[in-house]
Write a protein that holds these residues in place. Structure first.
Motif, short mmCIF file in Angstrom:
data_model
loop_
_atom_site.label_atom_id
_atom_site.label_comp_id
_atom_site.label_asym_id
_atom_site.label_seq_id
_atom_site.Cartn_x
_atom_site.Cartn_y
_atom_site.Cartn_z
N LYS A 325 0.83 -1.21 0.00
CA LYS A 325 0.00 0.00 0.00
C LYS A 325 0.87 1.26 0.00
O LYS A 325 0.60 2.21 -0.73
CB LYS A 325 -0.95 -0.02 1.19
N ASP A 326 1.92 1.23 0.80
CA ASP A 326 2.82 2.39 0.87
C ASP A 326 3.43 2.68 -0.50
O ASP A 326 3.48 3.82 -0.95
CB ASP A 326 3.95 2.13 1.88
N ALA A 328 2.34 1.69 -3.49
CA ALA A 328 1.33 2.11 -4.46
C ALA A 328 0.96 3.58 -4.24
O ALA A 328 0.83 4.35 -5.20
CB ALA A 328 0.09 1.22 -4.34
N PHE A 329 0.82 3.96 -2.98
CA PHE A 329 0.45 5.34 -2.69
C PHE A 329 1.56 6.30 -3.10
O PHE A 329 1.29 7.37 -3.66
CB PHE A 329 0.14 5.48 -1.19
N PHE A 331 3.60 6.00 -5.56
CA PHE A 331 3.59 6.19 -7.01
C PHE A 331 2.30 6.85 -7.51
O PHE A 331 2.23 7.32 -8.63
CB PHE A 331 3.85 4.86 -7.74
N PHE A 332 1.29 6.89 -6.63
CA PHE A 332 0.05 7.60 -7.00
C PHE A 332 0.19 9.11 -6.80
O PHE A 332 -0.40 9.90 -7.53
CB PHE A 332 -1.12 7.07 -6.17
N LYS B 356 -6.48 3.54 2.67
CA LYS B 356 -5.19 2.90 2.91
C LYS B 356 -5.19 2.22 4.28
O LYS B 356 -4.68 1.10 4.44
CB LYS B 356 -4.08 3.95 2.83
N PHE B 364 -7.05 -1.56 -2.23
CA PHE B 364 -6.54 -0.20 -2.19
C PHE B 364 -5.90 0.15 -3.54
O PHE B 364 -6.11 1.24 -4.09
CB PHE B 364 -5.51 -0.06 -1.06
N LEU B 368 -6.77 3.16 -6.19
CA LEU B 368 -5.78 4.13 -6.71
C LEU B 368 -5.80 4.12 -8.23
O LEU B 368 -5.75 5.17 -8.87
CB LEU B 368 -4.38 3.78 -6.20
N LYS B 372 -6.53 7.15 -10.67
CA LYS B 372 -5.49 7.50 -11.64
C LYS B 372 -6.12 7.62 -13.03
O LYS B 372 -5.80 8.53 -13.79
CB LYS B 372 -4.39 6.43 -11.63
#
Lengths: 378, 378
Positions: A325-326, A328-329, A331-332, B356, B364, B368, B372
């Motif tokens: 999750k970290d 992915a977030f 890169f979001f 998150k 999650f 995202l 996106k």
């Protein structure tokens, strides 16, 4: 992230030794890999049981990495491909977490691997070979391994009779003098190795062979002649016997005759048939433990270890999930402003109708589900 | 949506006939199924090749449906389960689209099934057994089948020699009198059946057997004695011969003797070895076609049909995709207001941080990705 793994499960030692690069070669390898421009981050791990390459890069990076491993090892690329596991994305993350926590080790739960991975990661990091993704991933994986070490019995649980006996001996007194009868046998060799890893233990080892090379060169060890064994028994705190002899190596009569005090003594019999006459237990201060005791302990520990592996997997699942999750977030985040603008400029209906017209059903349905979650779960 | 299918691919006729409910039984079945409260919508289709139940309902609906099928057919439930295909959600939709377009039929591309499905759907709809989901799905599937019929050669392409010969004959003139020699043979039987399906064709069939039951009861057919065949040839527009005889059934000499005019005549020889003396082609106005011609045509048509199946699958993919989006959007609409409120009350960051914290990584990451897409594709 990709992981290429050549390990004891898929390759024998003849393949693995060609990939066991020295530290200098590892550094050279990483530098050349990064210079190829297809790989953006990389870490290499070489132990006697595994060589693993973790890296991030573009769609050509996998080929680059495989070719370079082939060049450096001298293993022809097609052959190498048959001897490696390839993990990508979530599966690569999971693999690292499993390796670092000792689940993938030959001796499950051994914790040497954590130190080895720490060294491998630090070397790559110091060379500037790691970035956001590998830093996050390795740091999380190592933290997870420590959590498993603390919260489960995985690395504390031995299933080896010799190791269990060694631990029993080392905890017998502050300083322990041990006489090992049959130190060059199968169990004896492992036991002596284990005893020497305890700093409070000194060993006298008897052998029928005159030159007991396998144990002779170690520190804290004295080699004695088997025939002289009784003369060491009085001073020893602990006597272990693990020979293949059909006769007793320690009889009640001879022992009684040779010991002068009734200090606490621990006698351990690891032989089948028994080496130590059971009557010695009658001697005051003497505690005799047989192989059955350790075998039962090993069996219990094995069950405990299997439970621990399950607990470890649960912890890995939780910790790797947080990591994913970290990442992915992270890169979001660069998209955040653009998304906010679109959401403020268009009504939700407009956005959804556009998606409906332009996207295939699977993607459209994912988007509807995502928005539905906003309505239900926020 | 679920689909339970018992068809010629998974069950022999002994199973299928027990599930071939009459119309009244079908109505009773649907009513009882809906009354069970676990099923909200249902349609049943019974043909000689398949019994299929399409339905929507809660998690118990599948069991309810299977048990009721077992009760009505008298087939023990465990046995029935071995003889059915079960499709759910997207796969059930795809199955209906394939069935209705004739791709799943024994004779690929036959279009009788479209009419049968229309009747099955109409019956259920008139009984009030269908709702939004089955109405949308069946209407889309039938529209898709019509599109396939119009845009591909799937249902226009026969690969049967007898059918191709029948079509050739029916298109020979406005009204065609046909003499079929060998009407009770394998090809003859199929040919006669095909000829009788054309309204402009009347048939005189010869047979060596006195009672040719298989063809005798049909309309538009006269049974003649084989020995009298030449006496019918002058009036016939078309003569077909398909016997297993080692001799000619039509010789040049006898034919020449028996025909009086040189009107256009079509002679078709479907026998191996040939039934008709090749010299008859020299007779003025007479066209002779051999079995080779139809076999080649059948082969070409088979290739055409395989192409058509591919085109049909493409059309099904597109049309079912539109349907899936429509249905998903329909079920999303009730959430629209709530989603809009949440999006206006919370910043996007707040929403994402909550997700998150609360969702597993897979969900999650889907969310995202959805947001996106808003940034990139709107």
């Amino acid at each position: 992230m990709y992981c290429i793994s050549v390990n004891y499960k898929n390759s024998d030692v003849n393949i693995r030794k060609k990939l066991a690069f020295s530290e200098n070669v590892q550094k050279e390898f990483l530098t050349e890999l990064i210079n190829g421009k297809t790989v953006s981050e990389c870490v290499i791990l070489c132990t006697c049981n595994r060589t693993e390459l973790y890296f991030c890069g573009n769609e050509d990076s996998l080929n680059t990495a495989q070719n370079l491993l082939s060049n450096y090892s001298g293993i022809e690329c097609d052959l190498l491909k048959k001897h490696l596991y390839l993990f990508y994305s979530d599966k690569a993350v999971m693999h690292l977490f499993r390796v670092v926590s000792g689940i993938e080790s030959m001796v499950i739960g051994e914790d040497e691997i954590l130190g080895q991975i720490k060294l491998a990661y630090t070397m790559a990091k110091d060379l500037g070979m790691t970035g956001y993704e590998l830093n996050m991933t390795f740091q999380s994986a190592m933290a997870c391994a420590k959590k498993i070490k603390t919260q489960t019995a995985l690395s504390k649980t031995s299933v080896s009779t010799a190791t269990l006996a060694g631990n029993e001996i080392a905890h017998f007194k502050d300083k322990v003098n041990v006489l090992v009868i049959g130190a060059t046998g199968k169990i004896g060799t492992v036991l002596v190795k284990n005893l020497l890893s305890h700093k409070n233990v000194s060993v006298i080892a008897t052998s029928r062979k005159h030159s007991a090379e396998s144990v002779q060169t170690k520190a804290n060890i004295t080699i004695a002649n088997y025939a002289d064994r009784y003369s060491y028994m009085d001073s020893a705190d602990c006597v272990v016997s693990a020979t293949a002899s059909p006769h007793y190596t320690v009889t009640y009569y001879d022992l009684k005759k040779n010991i002068k005090t009734d200090k606490p003594r621990l006698f351990i019999d690891l032989a089948v048939p028994p080496d130590i006459d059971g009557s010695v237990a009658e001697i005051k201060g003497l505690k005799l433990i047989g192989i059955d005791y350790f075998e039962k302990l090993a069996k219990n520990n094995n069950e405990l270890k299997l439970d621990s592996v399950e607990s470890a997997k649960e912890i890995i699942k939780e910790e790797s999930d947080v990591l994913k999750k970290d990442i992915a977030f992270h890169f979001f985040l660069p998209h955040m402003e653009s998304v906010k603008n679109k959401l403020s400029e268009n009504s939700l209906e407009e956005i959804l109708y556009k998606f409906k017209a332009e996207l295939p059903s699977e993607e459209f349905i994912k988007i509807l589900d995502a928005f539905k979650s906003c309505g239900e779960k926020i």
